[in-house]
Scaffold this motif. Structure first.
Motif, mmCIF file in Angstrom:
data_model
loop_
_atom_site.group_PDB
_atom_site.id
_atom_site.type_symbol
_atom_site.label_atom_id
_atom_site.label_comp_id
_atom_site.label_asym_id
_atom_site.label_seq_id
_atom_site.Cartn_x
_atom_site.Cartn_y
_atom_site.Cartn_z
ATOM 1 N N ARG A 121 23.551 32.105 59.935
ATOM 2 C CA ARG A 121 23.053 31.435 61.012
ATOM 3 C C ARG A 121 23.407 29.508 61.322
ATOM 4 N N LEU A 139 11.930 30.335 56.067
ATOM 5 C CA LEU A 139 11.996 30.559 54.913
ATOM 6 C C LEU A 139 11.491 29.276 53.930
ATOM 7 N N ARG A 143 15.772 26.756 50.519
ATOM 8 C CA ARG A 143 17.217 26.616 51.158
ATOM 9 C C ARG A 143 16.603 27.165 52.242
ATOM 10 N N GLU A 168 23.044 28.907 47.418
ATOM 11 C CA GLU A 168 23.355 30.057 47.725
ATOM 12 C C GLU A 168 22.837 30.421 49.082
ATOM 13 N N VAL A 170 22.065 30.646 52.798
ATOM 14 C CA VAL A 170 20.644 32.844 53.191
ATOM 15 C C VAL A 170 21.545 33.812 54.055
ATOM 16 N N PHE A 171 21.673 34.603 53.165
ATOM 17 C CA PHE A 171 22.263 35.609 54.413
ATOM 18 C C PHE A 171 21.012 36.483 54.849
ATOM 19 N N LEU A 172 21.284 36.832 56.223
ATOM 20 C CA LEU A 172 20.464 37.811 56.674
ATOM 21 C C LEU A 172 20.785 39.093 56.798
#
Lengths: 174, 236
Positions: A121, A139, A143, A168, A170-172
């Motif tokens: 996002r 979070l 991050r 890196e 944040v991927f969901l």
């Protein structure tokens, strides 16, 4: 019924689908606060990812015949993607509901070497609702910033995406 | 308003982004675990992009360009788009792209020394009908080499992109052909741990879709995530 069909990589030749017009979500005449959103995609070696497909989807403003809410951009030789879109407003948790999340855009990253796309996002620095957004609040401080775009110039927002390693993104798990 | 969330993928049925046998995954897969949304799926995940039909014309025939026939074996691919509960997805967009019969993409980065075909481009878009059915005509794509490992060749495949009824259903995948000896050697095909899930990426030859004196037929159904059993109640 069987389970959902397995994802497969988009591969290096997905540009057969590319239509550069799709980078401008305002092309059908939607009205609102026009912004540019740009960033680059970096891999675990710090190398630029120059063959990615970046898809942008936003639930705000609500979809209409003048507004798909969807765009697609290729990363260029500098690993950069660029969209022109409308700045989203608060997004309800439940469609049509009153409980709001901070304004945000959804990005899906597809590329050679990604067997399944990555969801992330883009939030906007300075939005009051950021302090109460359920995801941002969940979070760790270290991050959270990976999801918050910065305004580089009036109406030009930037957020880089790091696929792996230091910083890196944040991927969901959606 | 009540909206039901899409349920999680069944374990093992989706490929792993960390698949060392597919070399390009090495520096591109996240090492941090994916983060769950504390609220579960929200409007962002539950709603779909809006593709007005008038702005996205369909083109169900890849087998000719400007009325000129492409080289190769003409085929028809047909099937349905369903969810995991067997419910059809009507009016959903499917994007299609592929190599030509010689195994060459009409793409500047494809340098495989196989001929391009001036009568084959290899990209199209169709929409499902009321019952979730789709169909298109194309040329069976050829196998082609890639540099993943020594003497590496991709099995014949067609690429697809589907949108579904919410962005959490987004699917990009590849369809393979029955009896292809390259499947057993392909790290991309094998990146999905569950053998049944992998094998569902292989289309079935179908004499019922085959048109006499014209084209062989293959059946391929897409299955998108189903809705969870527990309704997601609006907290407002």
């Amino acid at each position: 019924m069987p389970h959902a069909t397995a994802s497969q990589t988009i591969g290096p030749y997905w540009h057969l689908l590319e239509d550069k017009d799709w980078t401008d979500l305002t092309r059908f005449g939607a009205q609102g606060e026009r912004i540019a959103l740009t960033g680059r995609i970096i891999d675990g070696d710090g190398a630029l990812v120059t063959d990615a497909c970046v898809e942008l989807w936003q639930a705000s403003p609500a979809a209409s015949d003048q507004w798909d809410g969807f765009g697609r951009a290729a990363t260029d030789k500098q690993g950069e993607f660029r969209f022109v879109t409308l700045k989203p407003g608060p997004v309800p948790v439940s469609p049509g509901g009153k409980v709001m999340q901070a304004p945000h855009i959804s990005l899906a990253i597809f590329a050679r070497g990604l067997m399944t796309h990555l969801h992330t996002r883009v939030y906007f620095q300075g939005e009051a609702l950021n302090a109460q957004d359920p995801l941002l609040c969940a979070l760790p401080d270290t991050r959270r910033g990976t999801l918050i775009a910065q305004e580089q110039a009036p109406s030009l927002w930037r957020l880089d995406i790091v696929l792996q390693g230091d910083g890196e993104t944040v991927f969901l798990d959606v | 308003m009540t909206t039901t969330a899409f349920r999680p993928y069944a374990p093992g049925t989706q490929p792993l982004n960390d698949t060392p046998s597919y070399r390009s995954t090495g520096k591109r897969h996240p090492v941090q675990p994916l983060v769950a949304l504390p609220t579960g799926q929200t409007a962002t995940e539950l709603l779909p992009p809006h593709f007005a039909a008038a702005r996205y014309p369909a083109s169900a025939d890849l087998s000719r360009v400007n009325g000129q026939e492409a080289q190769g074996e003409r085929i028809i691919v047909a099937g349905r788009v369903l969810d995991e509960d067997g419910r059809p997805l009507p009016h959903t967009m499917i994007e299609i792209w592929q190599a030509n019969a010689a195994g060459r993409y009409d793409h500047p980065l494809d340098t495989h020394p196989a001929p391009l075909d001036p009568h084959f481009h290899g990209a199209a878009r169709v929409f499902t009908d009321e019952e979730g059915r789709y169909s298109f005509t194309t040329i069976k794509p050829g196998a082609y080499p890639w540099r993943n490992h020594a003497n590496a060749w991709r099995p014949n495949h067609i690429h697809y992109s589907l949108f579904g009824a919410g962005f959490a259903q987004r699917l990009v995948t590849q369809m393979y052909f029955p009896g292809d000896p390259l499947l057993e050697l392909d790290p991309i095909f094998h990146a999905t741990p569950d053998a049944a899930a992998r094998n569902r990426l292989i289309a079935a030859f179908d004499i019922g879709i085959t048109q006499p004196e014209w084209a062989l037929g293959y059946r391929f159904d897409f299955v998108l995530r189903g809705r969870g059993a527990t309704p997601f109640e609006d907290a407002a």
